[in-house]
Design an enzyme around this catalytic site. Structure first.
Site, PDB file in Angstrom:
ATOM      1  N   HIS A 183      18.935  25.647 -11.459  1.00 35.93           N
ATOM      2  CA  HIS A 183      19.793  26.753 -12.047  1.00 35.93           C
ATOM      3  C   HIS A 183      19.074  28.308 -11.978  1.00 35.93           C
ATOM      4  O   HIS A 183      17.820  28.438 -12.095  1.00 35.93           O
ATOM      5  CB  HIS A 183      19.746  26.363 -13.573  1.00 35.93           C
ATOM      6  CG  HIS A 183      20.341  25.315 -13.902  1.00 35.93           C
ATOM      7  ND1 HIS A 183      21.729  24.970 -13.654  1.00 35.93           N
ATOM      8  CD2 HIS A 183      19.829  24.074 -14.587  1.00 35.93           C
ATOM      9  CE1 HIS A 183      22.098  23.812 -14.124  1.00 35.93           C
ATOM     10  NE2 HIS A 183      20.943  23.202 -14.335  1.00 35.93           N
ATOM     11  N   ARG A 219      28.486  32.598  -9.285  1.00 36.83           N
ATOM     12  CA  ARG A 219      27.107  32.376  -9.580  1.00 36.83           C
ATOM     13  C   ARG A 219      26.061  32.093  -8.368  1.00 36.83           C
ATOM     14  O   ARG A 219      26.753  31.876  -7.339  1.00 36.83           O
ATOM     15  CB  ARG A 219      27.244  31.077 -10.458  1.00 36.83           C
ATOM     16  CG  ARG A 219      27.610  29.853  -9.977  1.00 36.83           C
ATOM     17  CD  ARG A 219      27.573  28.704 -10.605  1.00 36.83           C
ATOM     18  NE  ARG A 219      27.914  27.391 -10.023  1.00 36.83           N
ATOM     19  CZ  ARG A 219      27.839  26.314 -10.646  1.00 36.83           C
ATOM     20  NH1 ARG A 219      27.088  26.015 -12.010  1.00 36.83           N
ATOM     21  NH2 ARG A 219      28.186  25.202  -9.930  1.00 36.83           N
ATOM     22  N   THR A 241      -4.211  -5.074   0.903  1.00 39.81           N
ATOM     23  CA  THR A 241      -3.434  -3.997   1.154  1.00 39.81           C
ATOM     24  C   THR A 241      -4.484  -2.942   2.176  1.00 39.81           C
ATOM     25  O   THR A 241      -3.722  -2.109   2.858  1.00 39.81           O
ATOM     26  CB  THR A 241      -3.259  -3.013  -0.357  1.00 39.81           C
ATOM     27  OG1 THR A 241      -4.265  -2.820  -1.009  1.00 39.81           O
ATOM     28  CG2 THR A 241      -2.244  -3.823  -1.024  1.00 39.81           C
ATOM     29  N   ASP A 242      -5.599  -3.204   2.045  1.00 42.25           N
ATOM     30  CA  ASP A 242      -6.644  -2.439   2.846  1.00 42.25           C
ATOM     31  C   ASP A 242      -6.200  -2.795   4.407  1.00 42.25           C
ATOM     32  O   ASP A 242      -6.523  -2.057   5.186  1.00 42.25           O
ATOM     33  CB  ASP A 242      -8.049  -2.836   2.462  1.00 42.25           C
ATOM     34  CG  ASP A 242      -8.865  -1.998   3.144  1.00 42.25           C
ATOM     35  OD1 ASP A 242      -9.325  -0.683   2.911  1.00 42.25           O
ATOM     36  OD2 ASP A 242      -9.714  -2.319   4.010  1.00 42.25           O
ATOM     37  N   LYS A 259       0.986  -1.256  -0.110  1.00 34.03           N
ATOM     38  CA  LYS A 259      -0.083  -0.080   0.062  1.00 34.03           C
ATOM     39  C   LYS A 259       0.917   1.379   0.057  1.00 34.03           C
ATOM     40  O   LYS A 259       1.933   1.269   0.649  1.00 34.03           O
ATOM     41  CB  LYS A 259      -1.019  -0.194   1.107  1.00 34.03           C
ATOM     42  CG  LYS A 259      -1.967   0.868   1.211  1.00 34.03           C
ATOM     43  CD  LYS A 259      -3.233   0.261   0.421  1.00 34.03           C
ATOM     44  CE  LYS A 259      -4.498   0.930   0.615  1.00 34.03           C
ATOM     45  NZ  LYS A 259      -5.601   0.012  -0.163  1.00 34.03           N
TER      46      LYS A 259
END
Lengths: 280, 280, 280, 280
Positions: free
Chosen positions: D245, D174, D56-57, D11
């Site tokens: 960037h 920069r 999965t519940d 899950k």
């Protein structure tokens, strides 16, 4: 017969980073600008005659150039400056609307105090503004968007309509979670924009935190009243507040009681409450 | 003195899947519904008195119940039905606005013909509508959102304003890419909503594909005119079309010429063009 | 002592539109390319010595230049070509991984047949591939991502583990909805990539539609087997399938029965099932 | 012949809010949990036999129940506890992987000190962890994801490979902007997880802010070394840092010089630098 009744066009999401260097101490401003122009552009629609069209690419360039040439201390100033520039530079523009959204970076705290040039994320929150200029008539608003807040108590919701469609129980203690959008209008172009932003934001958060809420509607009005009280430069405020639900999980199937401890946050569906509050 | 001048609240993103079973042949409808109510809710804001408040949770339930109890063949019908239900059930509601967005599934083609119950993605496109009911006065619109389109030629952009801010060259052959939002208003509540949707969508796509475009503005107007010509049930159409730029890449630094072959798609910034076209 | 054990760097999301003009008939290719290089770059990490570093900006340029200079008919070809170019151009590169995701545009149907240069959205689905080159050893995979599918019947889920944590009922008729990610490996670099893509995609969709599913696991394996049967060029396939739940709404509080008609689609939480199937 | 070589399922995105009430002082924990199990599930794939399948519940329910029944002070503890529970409860589970992502709320400052129950957004940053349990062998990692940072100077990039594909100039000043993903492994299960998180995060931010960067690679290694030095509980760290960037805008077409003042932030394409640093 069919007719073009309204037109507008522009550039969206012109993003910009400006660094202001005061010696080693740097200021960082990050913006996203939207531009919409209306006016005498009909020939472009009807005949493909572009002679009055300012390319949206040129709009973008203008944002960059003005960001370089002009100094400004708030997004409101920059929006007004851009709107004026469009109206004054091009006679065919009758209406210019500039909307700006600012990403708020937070200066890094370092052992030696606030860092001169390093910044971290200040959250999803954006400072926003909008300048609409028609001829020389300006409407100017500021605000905040996606200001996320949660409190774990101090919120009730009871006594609402009971009918066939109601399944929600009354509750006298729930989680109050939201993401505030506030849009306020300035009474004058010469307001203290930055001071107002700080005051209004503080007012929103402290009121939400401390008001004993009987509904989102109830708290929203108190928040709007507090902002107008704390910010004399403002004429009105519109608040839009989703209810970012935290649903208590039913633990009875597992033989447990949920004493307001375990919740599931859901994004949808979600309630939305809004109100417009004005100074008389 | 400060006053609450407007209020509204509701539920957003009420998602719903409805399966209609005609024997083994199934229809699949997937919607997301937004509800906004305005009316006599002031006491909730001013005094935390919720006795007139319909919980947004109850609104959600009403959507589910009406989706079950009523049959409808278009989102426009369902929106009107919901708006009526709110106005008629609750005297405190003065205005109900229902907005629906429909995900369009495409029936799977199989060797034996259209599959009776399997469907695939029909794209980012959404069918949309909005019903606003104030008392018994209805305003009803339909439309399509995020209808993505690209053509690789048949589009120019030349002769626009030249000034300090212009860096873009004239071009007589560019890529035209967009994602159309169209919102049309119906002249009557008894229009053929589904037939109109198909006709308008076809009209938008075929016109965009075949019109020799001198600008997005130029093509937008022709598209709007075509829809109103092909769909007599419509009174007006509002088109909003981003310019989903494909920028030719400068290959000269590499000793190559770019004959309109290689482009970089950029999401931002992007132009946005809109127009409102009405039948006289 | 602390040591740099692995390094890699590169450029992500190099987007590209390529138009191939065969007279008036145009082909449209839209890609997003990711590049990762590993190799003898340690000095850059340890000493800030960039003499062996190929700037990620240069990587981007190489993608543009090769897209212009070379013709290719599939993303797999382009990925291999790019990987080779990095390995052959720079002796410090020991491993090059190129991943490409292709947006699939659908040629517009027009009254006169397929349109020569206009295209519409073909859905969220992306064609994907990955070429990993270490020296002259190539691993090449293709696939599809976010292939959305739903069927309204022909799916069960019964007989799973019953214990304290189970609240879900057995069902013999549920909605099966997913978004398939399939990654397949080619047995050889000279496979028919485009033919395989079409065959594998068809195989996935038709199998999902027609297999009577006892669980997602059950159907996933049948899908993988079908692809390997239909595509002799493939050695293996990995399938990852979320369970895009449509939950039946309980209408009993409203005195209604829900005969598998009204569901709420939820994005989270969601099940995910995966399997790796290989030819022996 | 074709064979299922690997299987796993589980899950994803089990979201959870837990409120711990220490009198009026509340703690707020918000998590999203992913579960993946592998083991003896083949019959489900090959024969639709679900008798060993934990729905999965049910996994989701187990997360809720354990969140209620157990107290834990870190996501690492909760992940280990969940992994153990799956392995110990179900003999068919051979491997359990629990991944947790925590939304970090920041306690509201109020005039009277830290607010007892109100919280605001702490940024996009997520605290993350992963526990993989195979039999009784545990691999445990922690970390942070999307930790956004920008500094406006103190960053160079010079002396990299010059060839046909290079168009980027050397720069000695920069903007350095990134969003750090750091994943560290613990030497032992009994580490001080919360203390380590705070120390590692501080180490990452202060090092980034103060290191004079000759490349992202250069700074990344120093960051990794600093974390391992400051956090003795850690065995290794993997850092992945996009180069977010900020491109200086060419203002020469407008007769202006850009003294490192005006930049355009771009999301794509973007560089990505990574490194894995281990204690010997």
């Amino acid at each position: 017969v069919v007719e073009l009744k309204e037109n507008s066009y522009g550039k969206s999401s012109v993003r910009l980073t400006k660094v202001v260097r005061n010696g080693v101490h740097h200021e960082l401003i990050e913006l996203s600008v939207d531009i919409r122009l209306s006016g005498d552009f009909t020939a472009s629609y009807t005949a493909g005659d572009n002679s009055r069209i300012i390319a949206t690419d040129s709009m973008k360039n203008k944002v960059y150039v003005l960001a370089k040439e002009r100094s400004f201390t708030s997004i409101e100033e920059f929006a007004v400056l851009l709107a004026r520039h469009f109206i004054q530079s091009y006679s065919q523009v009758q209406r210019a609307v500039i909307s700006i959204s600012q990403t708020l970076w937070q200066r890094l705290a370092s052992p030696d105090g606030p860092h001169p040039h390093a910044f971290t994320d200040a959250g999803a929150e954006r400072r926003i503004c909008r300048a609409e200029l028609v001829g020389d008539k300006l409407e100017l608003s500021g605000g905040v968007d996606d200001l996320r807040f949660i409190k774990t108590t101090g919120s009730e919701f009871r006594g609402f309509v009971t009918d066939r469609y109601r399944t929600l129980n009354d509750t006298s203690d729930r989680i109050f979670a939201t993401s505030v959008e506030a849009v306020w209008t300035y009474a004058s172009e010469s307001a203290d924009f930055n001071g107002t932003f700080v005051a209004a934001r503080t007012s929103l958060l402290q009121t939400m935190a401390n008001h004993h809420s009987l509904s989102v509607q109830h708290t929203l009005l108190v928040m709007g009243e507090a902002v107008l009280k704390d910010c004399p430069a403002l004429r009105s405020i519109r608040l839009t507040m989703p209810n970012s639900h935290r649903i208590p999980i039913d633990l009875q199937p597992f033989g447990l009681e949920n004493d307001n401890e375990i919740f599931v946050p859901i994004d949808e569906p979600h309630g939305v409450i809004s109100g417009f509050i004005e100074r008389e």
